[in-house]
Design an enzyme around this catalytic site. Structure first.
Site, PDB file in Angstrom:
ATOM      1  CE1 TYR A 151       5.668   3.008  -5.461  1.00  0.00           C
ATOM      2  CE2 TYR A 151       4.213   1.291  -6.283  1.00  0.00           C
ATOM      3  CZ  TYR A 151       4.656   2.604  -6.302  1.00  0.00           C
ATOM      4  OH  TYR A 151       4.075   3.513  -7.153  1.00  0.00           O
ATOM      5  CE  LYS A 192      -2.553  -1.431 -11.940  1.00  0.00           C
ATOM      6  NZ  LYS A 192      -1.725  -2.463 -11.284  1.00  0.00           N
ATOM      7  N   GLY A 199      -8.965  -6.137  -7.097  1.00  0.00           N
ATOM      8  CA  GLY A 199      -8.817  -5.188  -8.196  1.00  0.00           C
ATOM      9  C   GLY A 199      -7.949  -5.747  -9.312  1.00  0.00           C
ATOM     10  N   GLY A 211       7.044  -4.825  -2.509  1.00  0.00           N
ATOM     11  CA  GLY A 211       6.394  -4.333  -3.716  1.00  0.00           C
ATOM     12  C   GLY A 211       7.345  -3.675  -4.692  1.00  0.00           C
ATOM     13  CG  ASN A 229       0.710  -2.778 -16.168  1.00  0.00           C
ATOM     14  OD1 ASN A 229       0.632  -3.428 -17.217  1.00  0.00           O
ATOM     15  ND2 ASN A 229       1.831  -2.675 -15.474  1.00  0.00           N
ATOM     16  CB  SER A 251       4.047   7.125  -8.653  1.00  0.00           C
ATOM     17  OG  SER A 251       4.637   6.141  -9.474  1.00  0.00           O
ATOM     18  CE1 TYR A 252      10.066   6.827  -3.977  1.00  0.00           C
ATOM     19  CE2 TYR A 252       8.837   4.830  -3.462  1.00  0.00           C
ATOM     20  CZ  TYR A 252       9.512   5.960  -3.047  1.00  0.00           C
ATOM     21  OH  TYR A 252       9.634   6.227  -1.714  1.00  0.00           O
ATOM     22  CB  SER A 253       6.219   5.196 -12.286  1.00  0.00           C
ATOM     23  OG  SER A 253       5.679   3.983 -11.787  1.00  0.00           O
ATOM     24  CB  THR A 269      -1.436   2.970 -10.955  1.00  0.00           C
ATOM     25  OG1 THR A 269      -1.345   2.228  -9.734  1.00  0.00           O
ATOM     26  CG2 THR A 269      -1.684   4.441 -10.645  1.00  0.00           C
TER      27      THR A 269
END
EC number: 1.1.1.25
Length: 283
Positions: free
Chosen positions: A227, A70, A132, A248, A91, A18-20, A66
Site C-alpha cells: 500500500y 505474524k 508468509g 493494498g 495480525n 506505516s499508515y496504521s 506485521t
C-alpha cells in the site's frame, strides 16, 4: 495524551512508514476515544517474548503485528481466535487483563474488496505470490468466501512454502498447488492475481514486479497487498493491460476496521478515516 490514555501499537521491523498510526489515531479522535497508537520496531525475533511480557506489565491495550512477526508472536500468546488458529498467523493482539489473545483480521480485510466480484470468482483458478502470513490469510479467505477451483501459490522456495502450509494447520484437502515463482506462465488463466510479497514497496530493492507484465490481461483482477506507494508498479502494469485492480489500501483499511472494533468495542468511521488517509498519501 493523559494518564488514562490507552496505548495501542504496531509490532514490526523498520515500519516507520506505516499508515496504521494515522488510521487508528484518526478514528479515535473522531469518536472521542482516549487511545494513542504508535509504532514498536523490534529488530530481531529473539526480542518478541520480552516485548510481549513487557506489554502485559505495562498494560498496553493491544497491537497490530506485521512482517516479519505474524507467525513469530504465536507461541508467546495466551490464546488464539479461530481465524488466527486456522493459519497460525496473527495480525492483531488484544490484552484483556494481562491475557494476550491473537486474532487475524487480515482474512476478512483481504476478502472485503473482492466480495463484489464473488460470483465471477467462484470456481475459477486464483493465484498468490508469496508464502508468509499475508499469503496464508489470502488462501484462507479464498477458501472461506470464494470456493475456487484451484489456488496457485507462487514462491521462491516450494519446499519451504510446503512446510509453512503444513505447520499452519492448512486443510490438505483444499485445492492449493505450490509452484516456483520463476515460471508463472500459467498465470494467464488465473482470474485473480495477488501480490502478498513486499515486491513493489517504496524503498524495496527487489524487482518492481512479481511477474512478467506480458502475462496480464483484461480478464483478471490484480490485487496488490502493498500500500506504499498507492499505485504500485504491479497495479500500474495491470491497469495498462486492462485488468481490474485492487490497492493494498483496501485491505489495510479492512483489517484495521476489524482490529479497531476488537480493541475498542466501537465501529470505525471508515469513510472519514479513508478520506483522511488518501489525503495524507496524496500530499
Amino acid at each position: 495524551m493523559t494518564k488514562s490514555t490507552k496505548i495501542l501499537g504496531l509490532i514490526g521491523r523498520a515500519v516507520d512508514y506505516s499508515y496504521s498510526p494515522l488510521i487508528h489515531n484518526t478514528a479515535c479522535r473522531l469518536l472521542g476515544l482516549s487511545y494513542h497508537y504508535t509504532v514498536f520496531n523490534i529488530a530481531d525475533p529473539s526480542m518478541i517474548p520480552d516485548a510481549l511480557r513487557g506489554a502485559k506489565a505495562l498494560g498496553i491495550a493491544g497491537f497490530n503485528v506485521t512482517i516479519p512477526y505474524k507467525k513469530s508472536v504465536v507461541p508467546f500468546l495466551d490464546a488464539l481466535s479461530a481465524e488466527a488458529a486456522s493459519i497460525q498467523a496473527v495480525n492483531t493482539i488484544v490484552n484483556e487483563g494481562g491475557k494476550l489473545t491473537g486474532h487475524n483480521t487480515d482474512i476478512a480485510g483481504f476478502a472485503a474488496p473482492l466480495l463484489p466480484y464473488r460470483e465471477s470468482i467462484r470456481g475459477k483458478t486464483l493465484s498468490i505470490f508469496g508464502a508468509g502470513g499475508a499469503a496464508l490469510a489470502a488462501i484462507e479467505a479464498f477458501i472461506r468466501f470464494f470456493s475456487p477451483k484451484e489456488i496457485l501459490l507462487f514462491v521462491r522456495n516450494p519446499e519451504k512454502a510446503s512446510l509453512l502450509l503444513e505447520e499452519s494447520g492448512h486443510d490438505k484437502s483444499a485445492p492449493v498447488r505450490i509452484l516456483c515463482s520463476d515460471n508463472p506462465e500459467i498465470i494467464r488463466e488465473c482470474r485473480v492475481i495477488v501480490n502478498a510479497t513486499p515486491i513493489g514497496t517504496r524503498g524495496n530493492n527487489d524487482s518492481p514486479l512479481p511477474l512478467d507484465r506480458e502475462l496480464l490481461h483484461p480478464g483478471q483482477i490484480v490485487y496488490d497487498m502493498v500500500y506504499n506507494p498507492l499505485d504500485t508498479p504491479l497495479l500500474l502494469a495491470a491497469q495498462k493491460a486492462g485488468a481490474a485492480t485492487i490497492s493494498g489500501i483496501e485491505m489495510l483499511i479492512g483489517q484495521a476496521e476489524h482490529s479497531f472494533t476488537l480493541w475498542t468495542g466501537m465501529q470505525m468511521p471508515v469513510k472519514a478515516v479513508k478520506e483522511s488517509l488518501l489525503q495524507e498519501i496524496q500530499q
